[in-house]
Design an enzyme around this catalytic site. Structure first.
Site, PDB file in Angstrom:
ATOM      1  N   GLU A 145      11.339  -2.682  12.068  1.00 48.09           N
ATOM      2  CA  GLU A 145      11.052  -1.597  11.141  1.00 48.09           C
ATOM      3  C   GLU A 145       9.990  -0.678  11.773  1.00 48.09           C
ATOM      4  O   GLU A 145       8.945  -1.153  12.223  1.00 48.09           O
ATOM      5  CB  GLU A 145      10.515  -2.213   9.843  1.00 48.09           C
ATOM      6  N   CYS A 184      10.150   1.330   2.699  1.00 43.82           N
ATOM      7  CA  CYS A 184      11.104   0.308   3.155  1.00 43.82           C
ATOM      8  C   CYS A 184      12.531   0.839   3.139  1.00 43.82           C
ATOM      9  O   CYS A 184      13.418   0.227   3.712  1.00 43.82           O
ATOM     10  CB  CYS A 184      10.968  -0.955   2.318  1.00 43.82           C
ATOM     11  N   GLY A 187       6.639  -6.250  -0.141  1.00 34.64           N
ATOM     12  CA  GLY A 187       5.839  -6.214   1.084  1.00 34.64           C
ATOM     13  C   GLY A 187       6.672  -6.642   2.269  1.00 34.64           C
ATOM     14  O   GLY A 187       7.896  -6.511   2.263  1.00 34.64           O
ATOM     15  N   SER A 188       5.998  -7.199   3.262  1.00 32.72           N
ATOM     16  CA  SER A 188       6.696  -7.528   4.504  1.00 32.72           C
ATOM     17  C   SER A 188       7.548  -8.791   4.355  1.00 32.72           C
ATOM     18  O   SER A 188       7.259  -9.667   3.537  1.00 32.72           O
ATOM     19  CB  SER A 188       5.669  -7.741   5.614  1.00 32.72           C
ATOM     20  N   TRP A 228       0.800  -1.225   0.000  1.00 35.82           N
ATOM     21  CA  TRP A 228       0.000   0.000   0.000  1.00 35.82           C
ATOM     22  C   TRP A 228       0.835   1.277   0.000  1.00 35.82           C
ATOM     23  O   TRP A 228       0.298   2.350  -0.215  1.00 35.82           O
ATOM     24  CB  TRP A 228      -0.934   0.013   1.228  1.00 35.82           C
ATOM     25  N   ASN A 229       2.137   1.183   0.292  1.00 34.31           N
ATOM     26  CA  ASN A 229       2.866   2.451   0.499  1.00 34.31           C
ATOM     27  C   ASN A 229       3.252   3.159  -0.801  1.00 34.31           C
ATOM     28  O   ASN A 229       3.372   4.380  -0.822  1.00 34.31           O
ATOM     29  CB  ASN A 229       4.078   2.252   1.419  1.00 34.31           C
ATOM     30  N   GLU A 270      11.015  -7.924  -2.683  1.00 35.59           N
ATOM     31  CA  GLU A 270      11.464  -6.659  -2.100  1.00 35.59           C
ATOM     32  C   GLU A 270      10.816  -6.592  -0.729  1.00 35.59           C
ATOM     33  O   GLU A 270       9.619  -6.316  -0.617  1.00 35.59           O
ATOM     34  CB  GLU A 270      11.004  -5.474  -2.959  1.00 35.59           C
ATOM     35  N   LEU A 271      11.587  -6.857   0.315  1.00 33.28           N
ATOM     36  CA  LEU A 271      10.997  -7.026   1.641  1.00 33.28           C
ATOM     37  C   LEU A 271      11.364  -5.874   2.575  1.00 33.28           C
ATOM     38  O   LEU A 271      11.674  -4.784   2.126  1.00 33.28           O
ATOM     39  CB  LEU A 271      11.413  -8.397   2.198  1.00 33.28           C
ATOM     40  N   LYS A 319      -1.978  -8.220  -8.076  1.00 35.99           N
ATOM     41  CA  LYS A 319      -2.846  -8.091  -6.905  1.00 35.99           C
ATOM     42  C   LYS A 319      -2.382  -6.903  -6.070  1.00 35.99           C
ATOM     43  O   LYS A 319      -1.398  -6.967  -5.344  1.00 35.99           O
ATOM     44  CB  LYS A 319      -2.792  -9.343  -6.027  1.00 35.99           C
ATOM     45  N   PRO A 320      -3.108  -5.782  -6.186  1.00 42.01           N
ATOM     46  CA  PRO A 320      -2.735  -4.614  -5.381  1.00 42.01           C
ATOM     47  C   PRO A 320      -3.161  -4.814  -3.922  1.00 42.01           C
ATOM     48  O   PRO A 320      -3.987  -5.678  -3.630  1.00 42.01           O
ATOM     49  CB  PRO A 320      -3.533  -3.464  -5.997  1.00 42.01           C
ATOM     50  N   ALA A 321      -2.606  -4.001  -3.027  1.00 43.46           N
ATOM     51  CA  ALA A 321      -2.976  -4.071  -1.615  1.00 43.46           C
ATOM     52  C   ALA A 321      -4.431  -3.639  -1.443  1.00 43.46           C
ATOM     53  O   ALA A 321      -4.924  -2.760  -2.157  1.00 43.46           O
ATOM     54  CB  ALA A 321      -2.063  -3.178  -0.795  1.00 43.46           C
TER      55      ALA A 321
HETATM   56  P1  ADP Z   1       2.431  -4.397   4.177  1.00 41.92           P
HETATM   57  O1  ADP Z   1       3.063  -4.293   5.506  1.00 41.92           O
HETATM   58  O2  ADP Z   1       3.029  -3.533   3.112  1.00 41.92           O
HETATM   59  O3  ADP Z   1       0.940  -4.365   4.208  1.00 41.92           O
HETATM   60  P2  ADP Z   1       2.148  -7.161   3.494  1.00 41.92           P
HETATM   61  O4  ADP Z   1       3.269  -8.101   3.241  1.00 41.92           O
HETATM   62  O5  ADP Z   1       1.201  -7.470   4.583  1.00 41.92           O
HETATM   63  O6  ADP Z   1       2.892  -5.793   3.700  1.00 41.92           O
HETATM   64  O7  ADP Z   1       1.297  -6.933   2.183  1.00 41.92           O
HETATM   65  C1  ADP Z   1       1.866  -6.722   0.917  1.00 41.92           C
HETATM   66  C2  ADP Z   1       0.968  -7.327  -0.133  1.00 41.92           C
HETATM   67  O8  ADP Z   1       0.915  -8.735   0.058  1.00 41.92           O
HETATM   68  C3  ADP Z   1      -0.467  -6.847  -0.074  1.00 41.92           C
HETATM   69  O9  ADP Z   1      -0.979  -6.765  -1.387  1.00 41.92           O
HETATM   70  C4  ADP Z   1      -1.136  -7.943   0.710  1.00 41.92           C
HETATM   71  O10 ADP Z   1      -2.525  -8.027   0.472  1.00 41.92           O
HETATM   72  C5  ADP Z   1      -0.427  -9.167   0.163  1.00 41.92           C
HETATM   73  N1  ADP Z   1      -0.470 -10.346   1.026  1.00 41.92           N
HETATM   74  C6  ADP Z   1      -0.571 -10.421   2.369  1.00 41.92           C
HETATM   75  N2  ADP Z   1      -0.597 -11.706   2.776  1.00 41.92           N
HETATM   76  C7  ADP Z   1      -0.517 -12.492   1.668  1.00 41.92           C
HETATM   77  C8  ADP Z   1      -0.473 -13.886   1.414  1.00 41.92           C
HETATM   78  N3  ADP Z   1      -0.535 -14.783   2.395  1.00 41.92           N
HETATM   79  N4  ADP Z   1      -0.368 -14.298   0.129  1.00 41.92           N
HETATM   80  C9  ADP Z   1      -0.290 -13.413  -0.877  1.00 41.92           C
HETATM   81  N5  ADP Z   1      -0.322 -12.080  -0.703  1.00 41.92           N
HETATM   82  C10 ADP Z   1      -0.423 -11.608   0.545  1.00 41.92           C
END
Ligand code: ADP
Length: 482
Positions: free
Chosen positions: A385, A288, A232-233, A155-156, A254-255, A179-181
């Site tokens: 973080e 990040c 993402g995370s 989402w950032n 990219e974590l 798949k966007p957030a």
């Molecule tokens: P953030 O802290 O940036 O929200 P996330 O890793 O939770 O980081 O989310 C990043 C993306 O990954 C989002 O689009 C989220 O919906 C998606 N996401 C979260 N969990 C899963 C999962 N188990 N499988 C696939 N995508 C996921």
């Protein structure tokens, strides 16, 4: 000029058709600045995702073999479509994400720049003719698109994170399921509308929103998806890497980060403050590559802290859409609670709040830009973080101590240092275990250079000449009997 509602797409794009979930389920999306509902996106799951994957696989049959000149032209047109609608897209981004409008304009522009960069780079994605050991043979290395790519984004940076993935994928001839957030889906869905407008064939770009586990599960289980690119995370990244094993997908990740920002006694302090403000407070600290830990050498510590405090106090907090706003709201309540917890933990261990320290008078998820001094390695933000507008300042004596403290984390994305000593700059280059190093600069991301982390910050690079590699397979062909 188009209004941001022009690009507010309420449906998903699957196989060239805009559609909701099969059962009609929807999720409300709110503006974090006001709490107002912006719209309702489809809550899709496995079935719709499988359909999107099948559409992408079908489209790959022809798009994967399309003319290079056609792919370059489509990307150039996509770049132009973004820039022609920069203001509307920036307003949409600010509405769903909260960042100040000037940052959103910048995000649209850098996203467009990535698209243009890959339109240029793909023309140089050469193979090789390798000298053969025998005179009756010729050896070739040729490059080919990997196939269907799934792109999962956070989402950032809801627009530009997708640009870095769509650019190389569409350049290479891959087709995409994105798949966007869930809390910032509209900037992602807007890519579908733009791609349609410039003439991408149906199925080349598919976008699904909804349950992350269900959509992610369908993507990871499908043998048709040959590559997953995720931002993402670290936690979710680890899950996806595990899930990729069964179908042996390529993954690029990219974590998380935990960026150190080291200020040496010989630094230009005013330049360091300028860099510090952007490296720390961009997107309210929610990137990040944002500084997590300031390490300041004893000789300039007090002067740096005072200037950082004053500059932090000057940041105008407000709705991103208002002119002059430097800091919008945080993305949600959980983000606010996290920063509050980190401050409480630090104060409990002897840290001093010298600026800010709590929720902002504007209410909601607004937070006061904060500075804490007397930070120590046992405080939670030393290893976690922050992802919020909190500057934590550690004092150090020697270069060795600073490098060692900077590296004392599982992450290795971005690091910054301010110094005028040339020999030290190269010691930092060798000593810092980070994929991105900014020397006398607090903002270094650019399309020409590879962006990517070391250690548990990820694998693979986005941007630069390396940014295409993950989207192309090489084949070795030996022609014998000549
Ligand atoms: P953030 O802290 O940036 O929200 P996330 O890793 O939770 O980081 O989310 C990043 C993306 O990954 C989002 O689009 C989220 O919906 C998606 N996401 C979260 N969990 C899963 C999962 N188990 N499988 C696939 N995508 C996921």
């Amino acid at each position: 000029m188009s209004d941001y509602k022009t690009y507010l797409c309420e449906d998903n794009l699957i196989g060239g058709v805009w559609t909701g979930a099969d059962d009609g389920a929807r999720i409300a999306v709110t503006n974090p600045a006001t709490g107002d509902v912006i719209g309702h996106i489809p809550k899709c799951g496995r079935v719709e995702t499988d359909r999107a994957i099948a559409a992408a696989a079908k489209a790959f049959d022809s798009f994967g073999r399309s003319d290079l000149s056609q792919r370059v032209k489509l990307l150039q047109d996509l770049h132009d479509a973004l820039m022609d609608n920069q203001e509307a897209l920036a307003q949409l981004l600010t509405a769903e994400q909260g960042k100040p409008l000037f940052e959103s304009r910048g995000e649209i522009a850098i996203g467009a720049a990535y698209i243009r960069w890959f339109a240029e780079e793909i023309r140089r994605a050469k193979g090789e003719i390798v000298p053969a050991p025998g005179s009756d043979r010729r050896l070739f290395v040729t490059r080919h698109p990997v196939g269907v790519v799934a792109a999962i984004t956070p989402w950032n940076f809801p627009s530009s994170m997708l640009a870095r993935k769509l650019g190389p994928a569409l350049a290479a001839g891959c087709t995409v399921v994105a798949k966007p957030a869930t809390n910032t889906p509209y900037s992602g869905l807007a890519w579908g509308k733009l791609a349609e407008e410039v003439g991408y064939p149906a199925g080349v770009l598919n976008i699904v929103t909804g349950g992350a586990r269900d959509i992610g599960g369908a993507i990871m289980d499908s043998p048709l998806v040959r590559k997953v690119t995720f931002t993402g995370s670290t936690e979710v990244g680890r899950t996806l890497i595990r899930q990729s094993a069964d179908t042996v997908k390529k993954v690029s990740m990219e974590l998380g980060g935990n960026a150190p920002f080291i200020v040496f006694d010989d630094a230009d302090i005013d330049a360091a403050i300028e860099g510090a403000m952007i490296a720390k407070y961009r997107n309210m600290g929610q990137t990040c590559v944002c500084t997590n830990r300031f390490y300041v050498q004893a000789g300039v510590h007090d002067a740096f802290v005072e200037k950082l405090r004053a500059a932090t106090a000057d940041l105008k907090v407000g709705e991103g859409i208002e002119p002059g706003t430097m800091q919008g709201p945080l993305i949600d309540d959980a983000a606010v609670a996290k920063v509050e917890d980190l401050i409480a933990d630090a104060v409990g261990k002897g840290g001093q709040v010298v600026e800010g320290g709590g929720r902002h008078a504007l209410g909601g998820t607004y937070f006061q830009p904060t500075v804490i001094t007397g930070a120590t390695a046992d405080m939670a933000f030393a290893t976690e973080e922050i992802f919020g507008p909190l500057s934590a300042v550690f004092k150090f004596e020697t270069e060795e101590e600073a490098i060692s403290a900077a590296n004392a984390t599982e992450f290795g994305l971005a690091a910054y240092a301010y110094t005028k000593d040339l020999a030290r700059i190269f010691r930092l280059n060798e000593g810092l275990q980070y994929g991105l190093i900014g020397i006398n600069a607090g903002l270094i991301t650019t399309v020409e250079a590879p962006f990517g982390g070391l250690k548990q910050s990820g694998m693979g690079k986005e941007g630069g000449t390396q940014g295409l590699d993950d989207y192309l397979e090489s084949k070795y062909m030996c022609v014998a009997g000549l």
